[in-house]
Motif scaffolding. Structure first.
Motif, PDB file in Angstrom:
ATOM      1  N   LYS A  72       0.821  -1.216   0.000  1.00  0.00           N
ATOM      2  CA  LYS A  72       0.000   0.000   0.000  1.00  0.00           C
ATOM      3  C   LYS A  72       0.851   1.261   0.000  1.00  0.00           C
ATOM      4  O   LYS A  72       0.413   2.304  -0.445  1.00  0.00           O
ATOM      5  CB  LYS A  72      -0.960   0.016   1.188  1.00  0.00           C
ATOM      6  N   HIS A  73       2.055   1.162   0.492  1.00  0.00           N
ATOM      7  CA  HIS A  73       2.982   2.287   0.566  1.00  0.00           C
ATOM      8  C   HIS A  73       3.391   2.766  -0.832  1.00  0.00           C
ATOM      9  O   HIS A  73       3.763   3.913  -1.023  1.00  0.00           O
ATOM     10  CB  HIS A  73       4.205   1.823   1.362  1.00  0.00           C
ATOM     11  N   TYR A  74       3.309   1.893  -1.827  1.00  0.00           N
ATOM     12  CA  TYR A  74       3.732   2.187  -3.195  1.00  0.00           C
ATOM     13  C   TYR A  74       2.571   2.459  -4.151  1.00  0.00           C
ATOM     14  O   TYR A  74       2.767   2.973  -5.240  1.00  0.00           O
ATOM     15  CB  TYR A  74       4.532   1.000  -3.759  1.00  0.00           C
ATOM     16  N   VAL A  75       1.367   2.113  -3.778  1.00  0.00           N
ATOM     17  CA  VAL A  75       0.228   2.074  -4.702  1.00  0.00           C
ATOM     18  C   VAL A  75      -0.167   3.429  -5.303  1.00  0.00           C
ATOM     19  O   VAL A  75      -0.659   3.479  -6.424  1.00  0.00           O
ATOM     20  CB  VAL A  75      -0.980   1.376  -4.028  1.00  0.00           C
ATOM     21  N   ASP A  76       0.069   4.515  -4.610  1.00  0.00           N
ATOM     22  CA  ASP A  76      -0.360   5.828  -5.102  1.00  0.00           C
ATOM     23  C   ASP A  76       0.649   6.500  -6.023  1.00  0.00           C
ATOM     24  O   ASP A  76       0.424   7.627  -6.466  1.00  0.00           O
ATOM     25  CB  ASP A  76      -0.656   6.767  -3.929  1.00  0.00           C
ATOM     26  N   VAL A 123       6.073   5.484  -9.716  1.00  0.00           N
ATOM     27  CA  VAL A 123       7.440   5.093  -9.353  1.00  0.00           C
ATOM     28  C   VAL A 123       7.699   5.590  -7.937  1.00  0.00           C
ATOM     29  O   VAL A 123       7.388   6.728  -7.609  1.00  0.00           O
ATOM     30  CB  VAL A 123       8.482   5.707 -10.311  1.00  0.00           C
ATOM     31  N   GLY A 124       8.255   4.737  -7.118  1.00  0.00           N
ATOM     32  CA  GLY A 124       8.591   5.148  -5.760  1.00  0.00           C
ATOM     33  C   GLY A 124       7.454   4.940  -4.779  1.00  0.00           C
ATOM     34  O   GLY A 124       6.519   4.180  -5.038  1.00  0.00           O
ATOM     35  N   CYS A 125       7.568   5.627  -3.644  1.00  0.00           N
ATOM     36  CA  CYS A 125       6.628   5.401  -2.555  1.00  0.00           C
ATOM     37  C   CYS A 125       6.313   6.695  -1.824  1.00  0.00           C
ATOM     38  O   CYS A 125       6.809   7.758  -2.181  1.00  0.00           O
ATOM     39  CB  CYS A 125       7.211   4.376  -1.599  1.00  0.00           C
ATOM     40  N   ASP A 126       5.511   6.582  -0.789  1.00  0.00           N
ATOM     41  CA  ASP A 126       5.100   7.744  -0.005  1.00  0.00           C
ATOM     42  C   ASP A 126       6.270   8.451   0.679  1.00  0.00           C
ATOM     43  O   ASP A 126       6.195   9.653   0.924  1.00  0.00           O
ATOM     44  CB  ASP A 126       4.091   7.326   1.071  1.00  0.00           C
ATOM     45  N   CYS A 127       7.329   7.745   1.011  1.00  0.00           N
ATOM     46  CA  CYS A 127       8.464   8.339   1.729  1.00  0.00           C
ATOM     47  C   CYS A 127       9.265   9.321   0.874  1.00  0.00           C
ATOM     48  O   CYS A 127       9.929  10.197   1.413  1.00  0.00           O
ATOM     49  CB  CYS A 127       9.432   7.260   2.199  1.00  0.00           C
ATOM     50  N   LEU A 128       9.240   9.148  -0.428  1.00  0.00           N
ATOM     51  CA  LEU A 128      10.079   9.946  -1.307  1.00  0.00           C
ATOM     52  C   LEU A 128       9.384  11.228  -1.744  1.00  0.00           C
ATOM     53  O   LEU A 128       8.189  11.238  -2.023  1.00  0.00           O
ATOM     54  CB  LEU A 128      10.456   9.135  -2.551  1.00  0.00           C
TER      55      LEU A 128
END
Length: 62
Positions: A23-27, A30-35
């Motif tokens: 789920k951290h990557y779904v939105d 490329v990449g994730c919520d942290c970046l």
């Protein structure tokens, strides 16, 4: 924008803390919520180069 590609090894390497949290990557394409947007853009460029070079980091993460 919802994700259309699988999570790659390069993306997991960019955020190893959340490698098991899909789920951290779904939105993000490329990449994730942290970046930040800038870091996701840089990661997209690195991922495109890895794919062009046939680098295994561009493969789907397990």
């Amino acid at each position: 924008m919802p994700r259309t590609e699988p999570i790659t090894r390069l993306e997991v390497a960019a955020c190893p803390t959340h490698r098991l949290e899909v789920k951290h990557y779904v939105d993000h394409e490329v990449g994730c919520d942290c970046l930040s947007e800038t870091r996701r853009g840089d990661l997209a460029d690195r991922l495109a180069k890895a794919r062009a070079d046939g680098n295994p980091l561009a493969d789907m993460a397990e």
